[in-house]
Design a protein around this motif. Structure first.
Motif, PDB file in Angstrom:
ATOM      1  N   UNK A   1      -3.796  -2.747 -13.093  1.00 55.19           N
ATOM      2  CA  UNK A   1      -2.894  -1.628 -12.782  1.00 55.19           C
ATOM      3  C   UNK A   1      -3.232  -1.046 -11.418  1.00 55.19           C
ATOM      4  N   UNK A   2      -4.520  -0.677 -11.244  1.00 53.98           N
ATOM      5  CA  UNK A   2      -4.911  -0.091  -9.958  1.00 53.98           C
ATOM      6  C   UNK A   2      -4.850  -1.121  -8.837  1.00 53.98           C
ATOM      7  N   UNK A   3      -5.209  -2.348  -9.165  1.00 54.72           N
ATOM      8  CA  UNK A   3      -5.198  -3.401  -8.122  1.00 54.72           C
ATOM      9  C   UNK A   3      -3.757  -3.619  -7.649  1.00 54.72           C
ATOM     10  N   UNK A   4      -2.838  -3.560  -8.610  1.00 50.83           N
ATOM     11  CA  UNK A   4      -1.423  -3.747  -8.241  1.00 50.83           C
ATOM     12  C   UNK A   4      -0.986  -2.637  -7.293  1.00 50.83           C
ATOM     13  N   UNK A   5      -1.355  -1.387  -7.652  1.00 56.42           N
ATOM     14  CA  UNK A   5      -0.957  -0.247  -6.808  1.00 56.42           C
ATOM     15  C   UNK A   5      -1.600  -0.364  -5.436  1.00 56.42           C
ATOM     16  N   UNK A   6      -2.873  -0.729  -5.418  1.00 56.70           N
ATOM     17  CA  UNK A   6      -3.547  -0.833  -4.123  1.00 56.70           C
ATOM     18  C   UNK A   6      -2.869  -1.897  -3.251  1.00 56.70           C
ATOM     19  N   UNK A   7      -2.466  -2.968  -3.878  1.00 58.56           N
ATOM     20  CA  UNK A   7      -1.803  -4.050  -3.128  1.00 58.56           C
ATOM     21  C   UNK A   7      -0.462  -3.538  -2.568  1.00 58.56           C
ATOM     22  N   UNK A   8       0.251  -2.772  -3.386  1.00 60.92           N
ATOM     23  CA  UNK A   8       1.557  -2.257  -2.930  1.00 60.92           C
ATOM     24  C   UNK A   8       1.364  -1.262  -1.789  1.00 60.92           C
ATOM     25  N   UNK A   9       0.265  -0.497  -1.882  1.00 68.60           N
ATOM     26  CA  UNK A   9      -0.002   0.463  -0.794  1.00 68.60           C
ATOM     27  C   UNK A   9      -0.290  -0.292   0.497  1.00 68.60           C
ATOM     28  N   UNK A  10      -1.145  -1.297   0.400  1.00 65.47           N
ATOM     29  CA  UNK A  10      -1.497  -2.066   1.597  1.00 65.47           C
ATOM     30  C   UNK A  10      -0.256  -2.769   2.168  1.00 65.47           C
ATOM     31  N   UNK A  11       0.642  -3.210   1.266  1.00 66.64           N
ATOM     32  CA  UNK A  11       1.858  -3.909   1.729  1.00 66.64           C
ATOM     33  C   UNK A  11       2.929  -2.896   2.137  1.00 66.64           C
ATOM     34  N   UNK A 184     -11.493  11.854  -6.200  1.00 65.10           N
ATOM     35  CA  UNK A 184     -10.773  11.565  -7.433  1.00 65.10           C
ATOM     36  C   UNK A 184     -11.516  11.992  -8.672  1.00 65.10           C
ATOM     37  N   UNK A 185     -10.817  11.977  -9.807  1.00 66.79           N
ATOM     38  CA  UNK A 185     -11.479  12.315 -11.078  1.00 66.79           C
ATOM     39  C   UNK A 185     -12.410  11.177 -11.501  1.00 66.79           C
ATOM     40  N   UNK A 186     -12.189  10.024 -10.849  1.00 70.03           N
ATOM     41  CA  UNK A 186     -13.121   8.909 -11.082  1.00 70.03           C
ATOM     42  C   UNK A 186     -13.095   8.029  -9.833  1.00 70.03           C
ATOM     43  N   UNK A 187     -13.974   7.060  -9.797  1.00 65.12           N
ATOM     44  CA  UNK A 187     -14.116   6.238  -8.580  1.00 65.12           C
ATOM     45  C   UNK A 187     -12.823   5.487  -8.258  1.00 65.12           C
ATOM     46  N   UNK A 188     -12.146   5.040  -9.314  1.00 68.38           N
ATOM     47  CA  UNK A 188     -10.902   4.282  -9.078  1.00 68.38           C
ATOM     48  C   UNK A 188      -9.850   5.177  -8.431  1.00 68.38           C
ATOM     49  N   UNK A 189      -9.772   6.431  -8.878  1.00 70.13           N
ATOM     50  CA  UNK A 189      -8.783   7.359  -8.290  1.00 70.13           C
ATOM     51  C   UNK A 189      -9.144   7.662  -6.840  1.00 70.13           C
ATOM     52  N   UNK A 190     -10.434   7.845  -6.570  1.00 75.39           N
ATOM     53  CA  UNK A 190     -10.857   8.093  -5.183  1.00 75.39           C
ATOM     54  C   UNK A 190     -10.467   6.913  -4.306  1.00 75.39           C
ATOM     55  N   UNK A 191     -10.689   5.730  -4.825  1.00 73.90           N
ATOM     56  CA  UNK A 191     -10.411   4.507  -4.057  1.00 73.90           C
ATOM     57  C   UNK A 191      -8.921   4.385  -3.762  1.00 73.90           C
ATOM     58  N   UNK A 192      -8.092   4.661  -4.760  1.00 75.41           N
ATOM     59  CA  UNK A 192      -6.632   4.558  -4.576  1.00 75.41           C
ATOM     60  C   UNK A 192      -6.146   5.624  -3.602  1.00 75.41           C
ATOM     61  N   UNK A 193      -6.672   6.843  -3.741  1.00 74.23           N
ATOM     62  CA  UNK A 193      -6.248   7.915  -2.811  1.00 74.23           C
ATOM     63  C   UNK A 193      -6.682   7.567  -1.394  1.00 74.23           C
ATOM     64  N   UNK A 194      -7.859   6.968  -1.261  1.00 71.13           N
ATOM     65  CA  UNK A 194      -8.334   6.565   0.073  1.00 71.13           C
ATOM     66  C   UNK A 194      -7.420   5.489   0.656  1.00 71.13           C
ATOM     67  N   UNK A 195      -6.976   4.559  -0.180  1.00 69.66           N
ATOM     68  CA  UNK A 195      -6.065   3.504   0.307  1.00 69.66           C
ATOM     69  C   UNK A 195      -4.731   4.119   0.719  1.00 69.66           C
ATOM     70  N   UNK A 198      -5.187   6.147   3.834  1.00 77.08           N
ATOM     71  CA  UNK A 198      -5.618   5.238   4.901  1.00 77.08           C
ATOM     72  C   UNK A 198      -4.446   4.573   5.590  1.00 77.08           C
ATOM     73  N   UNK A 199      -3.274   4.602   4.951  1.00 78.35           N
ATOM     74  CA  UNK A 199      -2.085   3.986   5.559  1.00 78.35           C
ATOM     75  C   UNK A 199      -1.472   4.890   6.627  1.00 78.35           C
ATOM     76  N   UNK A 200      -1.834   6.186   6.601  1.00 84.17           N
ATOM     77  CA  UNK A 200      -1.215   7.104   7.583  1.00 84.17           C
ATOM     78  C   UNK A 200      -2.252   7.884   8.390  1.00 84.17           C
ATOM     79  N   UNK A 201      -3.518   7.800   7.976  1.00 81.58           N
ATOM     80  CA  UNK A 201      -4.563   8.580   8.652  1.00 81.58           C
ATOM     81  C   UNK A 201      -5.666   7.632   9.124  1.00 81.58           C
ATOM     82  N   UNK A 202      -6.122   7.863  10.365  1.00 78.33           N
ATOM     83  CA  UNK A 202      -7.111   6.923  10.910  1.00 78.33           C
ATOM     84  C   UNK A 202      -8.439   6.975  10.160  1.00 78.33           C
ATOM     85  N   UNK A 203      -8.852   8.177   9.742  1.00 76.35           N
ATOM     86  CA  UNK A 203     -10.159   8.281   9.086  1.00 76.35           C
ATOM     87  C   UNK A 203     -10.037   8.992   7.749  1.00 76.35           C
TER      88      UNK A 203
END
Ligand code: SAJ
Length: 432
Positions: A1-11, A184-195, A198-203
């Motif tokens: 689920x999260x991997x799919x979202x992360x892929x869509x964000x990157x794409x 995030x409330x957990x590491x996966x949420x932090x990672x997804x929010x960072x992705x 990361x698509x619109x902010x340099x750091x």
């Protein structure tokens, strides 16, 4: 689920929903749409929606033409009630969190947004809260409100906090080049929010939890409130010592390390600095701890309009004038230079205090056509020579770039300058 979202964000095929199109949400929605994401902006204010649909922007840092372009290209779409959020992959809440009169946080807009979201929440989505709030809100308020959908945070959807760092009117620091904290409330949420960011902010700056991210923002703005209070107190110290606070702070600012200048004024305004630190005070009181720096800063900053009005009265007195009946022209009522927002502006408090003492108060501000304080409504007075000469005192309370202060100092009979706008200029000028 999260991997799919992360892929869509990157794409950049992920659909982004921004709830609340104010001075934080509108620039953010435009930034995501500009970056290629299909972006849905949800705004319940009919006037705002109508303006955006006409390609007009009510946020100074966003151009109406850009909004029209993105709407025309179908990159940005608008909704009044959240319809379409169910199709979004990432949902960002940017609604206001004002203080009630009792100084308690008013989370009704956040709870309302979460209610609209939870009716449309689906598995695999990421929800981010950006509204400035007390530590614990994401976990204790937003999470349960969203789980009313029957979905569980962390298992069915991801949840994070990311403080907004919008500085209205600042041309240098915009969304892409301002580092973005995410927690995030957990590491996966932090990672997804960072992705996502990361698509619109340099750091992107990931932190260990949503609560940590909430506190980072309050520290940033408490830091400002406390340091502004310190120099406001210094202004009163200098007044008693017969010193020029602008000279003292300016000289201290030459220290190349370990010092950061702040400048005194007639008080603090805007939607952040007067309010945000008090969100932390409120939370800590419930935990039997009082952050005294914040309380002291709130008291000192909150008393500055009275102090400025007293200094104006003293200046008039020096010219043999009582406040009562004197004509005072206030120059600059916006809460800070370069903005048209006069909400919470200390200049309005000063105008109210002077009018209450019987002064005949008028104002000019190139950005603010109409002002309201204490039940009185003022229309801007044109800054003519007659207006300057006709005033017993001109009070500079916000210094805008567009105003010719040399002309003001030459024409005005007496100036009270609360922002050092007349530095180095000749004329009958008294400074804070
Ligand atoms: N002020 C002073 N002396 C100072 C600095 C500010 O009296 O040295 C007064 C301003 O006149 C204003 C108030 O304080 O009335 C707030 O000023 P601000 O420069 O902090 O302006 P804001 O409220 O627009 O703050 C924004 C904040 N961004 C948000 O959180 C929305 C804040 O985080 C930024 O740090 C700040 O801009 C900035 O850096 O300019």
């Amino acid at each position: 689920m999260n991997a799919t979202l992360e892929k869509k964000i990157r794409a950049r095929s992920a659909r982004v929903g921004v709830v609340g199109l104010g001075y934080v949400g509108l620039p953010l929605a435009v930034e995501f749409a500009r970056a290629g994401f299909a972006t849905l902006g949800v705004e319940t204010g009919p006037a705002r929606l109508a303006a955006l649909r006409r390609g007009r922007s009510y946020v100074e840092d966003v151009s109406g033409a850009e909004v029209a372009r993105l709407l025309g290209a179908g990159r940005l779409s608008l909704s009044a009630d959240g319809r379409g959020l169910e199709r979004c992959d990432a949902l960002i809440i940017c609604v206001q969190t004002p203080l009630r009169k009792t100084k308690e946080p008013d989370l009704s807009a956040v709870i309302g947004a979460c209610g609209a979201l939870s009716r449309r929440l689906r598995r695999g989505q990421l929800v981010v809260l950006e509204s400035t709030t007390y530590p614990g809100t994401t976990d204790e308020v937003v999470r349960p409100a969203l789980e009313a959908s029957g979905l569980a945070a962390g298992r069915d959807f991801s949840l994070a906090f990311s403080p907004e760092r919008v500085d209205p009117g600042n041309a240098k620091w915009r969304i892409p080049n301002t580092p973005k904290v995410v927690g995030g409330i957990d590491a996966a949420s932090t990672r997804l929010a960072a992705a996502l960011y990361g698509a619109v902010v340099r750091q992107v700056v990931p932190v260990s939890s949503a609560k940590a991210a909430e506190l980072v923002k309050l520290l940033e703005n408490s830091f400002r409130a406390v340091n502004i209070a310190l120099v406001n107190e210094m202004a009163q110290v200098c007044d008693r010592l017969g010193l020029d606070v602008w000279e003292v702070v300016g000289a201290a600012a030459t220290k190349p390390f370990g010092f950061m200048p702040f400048w005194p004024g007639p008080g603090i305004g805007g939607h952040c600095i007067p309010k945000d630190p008090q969100l932390l005070s409120w939370k800590m009181k419930a935990l039997n701890f009082e952050p005294r720096f914040i309380q002291l800063a709130t008291t000192i900053n909150g008393a500055m309009p009275e102090y400025a009005a007293a200094r104006i009265a003293r200046a008039l007195n020096g010219a043999g004038k009582a406040v009562k009946g004197s004509r005072v022209l206030v120059l600059g009522v916006a809460y800070k230079p370069g903005v048209s927002d006069a909400r919470e502006s200390p200049a309005l408090d000063v105008m109210h205090l002077l009018a209450e003492q019987g002064a005949r108060v008028e104002y000019h501000d190139p950005h603010v056509p109409r002002a309201e304080a204490g039940g009185r409504v003022w229309r801007r007075r044109a800054l003519t020579d007659a207006a300057l000469r006709g005033a017993d005192l001109v009070a500079i309370l916000t210094a805008h770039r567009e105003v010719d202060y040399a002309r003001v100092a030459r024409r005005a009979r007496l100036v009270f300058d609360a922002r050092n706008a007349t530095a180095g200029l000749a004329g009958r000028v008294e400074r804070l």
